[in-house]
Design a protein around this motif. Structure first.
Motif, PDB file in Angstrom:
ATOM      1  N   ASP A 181       0.781  -1.237   0.044  1.00 50.41           N
ATOM      2  CA  ASP A 181      -0.066  -0.092   0.012  1.00 50.41           C
ATOM      3  C   ASP A 181       0.888   1.241   0.190  1.00 50.41           C
ATOM      4  O   ASP A 181       0.122   2.531   0.164  1.00 50.41           O
ATOM      5  CB  ASP A 181      -1.016   0.240   1.215  1.00 50.41           C
ATOM      6  CG  ASP A 181      -1.946  -1.106   1.166  1.00 50.41           C
ATOM      7  OD1 ASP A 181      -2.424  -1.433   0.239  1.00 50.41           O
ATOM      8  OD2 ASP A 181      -2.331  -1.899   2.213  1.00 50.41           O
ATOM      9  N   GLY A 182       2.119   1.465  -0.078  1.00 50.93           N
ATOM     10  CA  GLY A 182       2.927   2.302   0.017  1.00 50.93           C
ATOM     11  C   GLY A 182       4.255   2.133   0.662  1.00 50.93           C
ATOM     12  O   GLY A 182       5.129   1.445   0.278  1.00 50.93           O
ATOM     13  N   VAL A 183       4.548   2.547   1.909  1.00 51.41           N
ATOM     14  CA  VAL A 183       5.775   2.600   2.585  1.00 51.41           C
ATOM     15  C   VAL A 183       5.607   2.317   4.121  1.00 51.41           C
ATOM     16  O   VAL A 183       4.547   2.982   4.625  1.00 51.41           O
ATOM     17  CB  VAL A 183       6.473   3.845   2.174  1.00 51.41           C
ATOM     18  CG1 VAL A 183       6.258   5.192   2.943  1.00 51.41           C
ATOM     19  CG2 VAL A 183       7.947   3.592   2.760  1.00 51.41           C
ATOM     20  N   ARG A 184       6.388   1.631   4.535  1.00 46.61           N
ATOM     21  CA  ARG A 184       6.554   1.725   6.327  1.00 46.61           C
ATOM     22  C   ARG A 184       7.760   2.267   6.619  1.00 46.61           C
ATOM     23  O   ARG A 184       8.819   1.751   6.236  1.00 46.61           O
ATOM     24  CB  ARG A 184       6.322   0.207   6.793  1.00 46.61           C
ATOM     25  CG  ARG A 184       6.351   0.051   8.157  1.00 46.61           C
ATOM     26  CD  ARG A 184       6.087  -1.186   8.906  1.00 46.61           C
ATOM     27  NE  ARG A 184       4.659  -0.962   9.029  1.00 46.61           N
ATOM     28  CZ  ARG A 184       3.984  -1.813   9.650  1.00 46.61           C
ATOM     29  NH1 ARG A 184       4.596  -2.732  10.637  1.00 46.61           N
ATOM     30  NH2 ARG A 184       2.865  -1.780   9.817  1.00 46.61           N
ATOM     31  N   VAL A 185       7.712   3.227   7.548  1.00 42.32           N
ATOM     32  CA  VAL A 185       8.766   4.245   7.914  1.00 42.32           C
ATOM     33  C   VAL A 185       9.108   3.600   9.402  1.00 42.32           C
ATOM     34  O   VAL A 185       8.217   3.830  10.077  1.00 42.32           O
ATOM     35  CB  VAL A 185       8.504   5.604   7.673  1.00 42.32           C
ATOM     36  CG1 VAL A 185       9.901   6.234   7.983  1.00 42.32           C
ATOM     37  CG2 VAL A 185       8.173   5.859   6.258  1.00 42.32           C
ATOM     38  N   HIS A 186      10.255   3.531   9.758  1.00 44.30           N
ATOM     39  CA  HIS A 186      10.527   3.113  10.996  1.00 44.30           C
ATOM     40  C   HIS A 186      11.428   4.150  11.667  1.00 44.30           C
ATOM     41  O   HIS A 186      12.334   4.736  10.959  1.00 44.30           O
ATOM     42  CB  HIS A 186      11.601   1.826  11.095  1.00 44.30           C
ATOM     43  CG  HIS A 186      10.914   0.606  10.485  1.00 44.30           C
ATOM     44  ND1 HIS A 186      10.269  -0.249  11.444  1.00 44.30           N
ATOM     45  CD2 HIS A 186      10.514   0.104   9.443  1.00 44.30           C
ATOM     46  CE1 HIS A 186       9.564  -1.314  10.760  1.00 44.30           C
ATOM     47  NE2 HIS A 186       9.724  -0.965   9.125  1.00 44.30           N
ATOM     48  N   PHE A 187      11.054   4.727  12.822  1.00 45.49           N
ATOM     49  CA  PHE A 187      11.825   5.767  13.719  1.00 45.49           C
ATOM     50  C   PHE A 187      12.229   5.269  14.962  1.00 45.49           C
ATOM     51  O   PHE A 187      11.769   4.278  15.599  1.00 45.49           O
ATOM     52  CB  PHE A 187      10.719   6.806  14.061  1.00 45.49           C
ATOM     53  CG  PHE A 187      10.301   7.497  12.504  1.00 45.49           C
ATOM     54  CD1 PHE A 187      10.721   8.549  11.901  1.00 45.49           C
ATOM     55  CD2 PHE A 187       9.033   6.977  12.139  1.00 45.49           C
ATOM     56  CE1 PHE A 187      10.216   8.817  10.770  1.00 45.49           C
ATOM     57  CE2 PHE A 187       8.406   7.511  10.813  1.00 45.49           C
ATOM     58  CZ  PHE A 187       9.121   8.426  10.290  1.00 45.49           C
TER      59      PHE A 187
END
Length: 89
Positions: free
Chosen positions: A37-43
């Motif tokens: 569905d797009g992107v998963r961003v990890h912080f």
């Protein structure tokens, strides 16, 4: 106009237009991965030290000349205006 003042004005305008949660601060970018569905961003949360993740339709890396997002996309390239091996690399 001072750059910091401009940033605060832009932040206020974005939050008024898109909502208070449209921009999240206090996080350090670690990595991202593409999803169906797009992107998963990890912080990493600066206050707690806890890892967090957000799903989004897209990721815009607007974190400056030493962009961590750009470094992940182009790991073999130095930031613009620098060469690999320069002081600070």
């Amino acid at each position: 106009m001072h750059r910091g003042r401009l940033h605060l004005m832009l932040l206020k305008a974005v939050r008024e237009w898109l909502g208070a949660d449209a921009v999240r601060t206090g996080r350090v970018f670690r990595r991202f991965e593409q999803t169906a569905d797009g992107v998963r961003v990890h912080f990493l949360d600066r206050a707690s030290g806890e890892p967090t993740a957000e799903d989004a339709g897209l990721l815009i890396g607007s974190d400056g000349i030493d962009s961590a997002v750009r470094a992940r996309l182009y790991p073999g390239e130095a930031p613009p205006g620098r060469r690999l091996g320069d002081v600070g690399e």
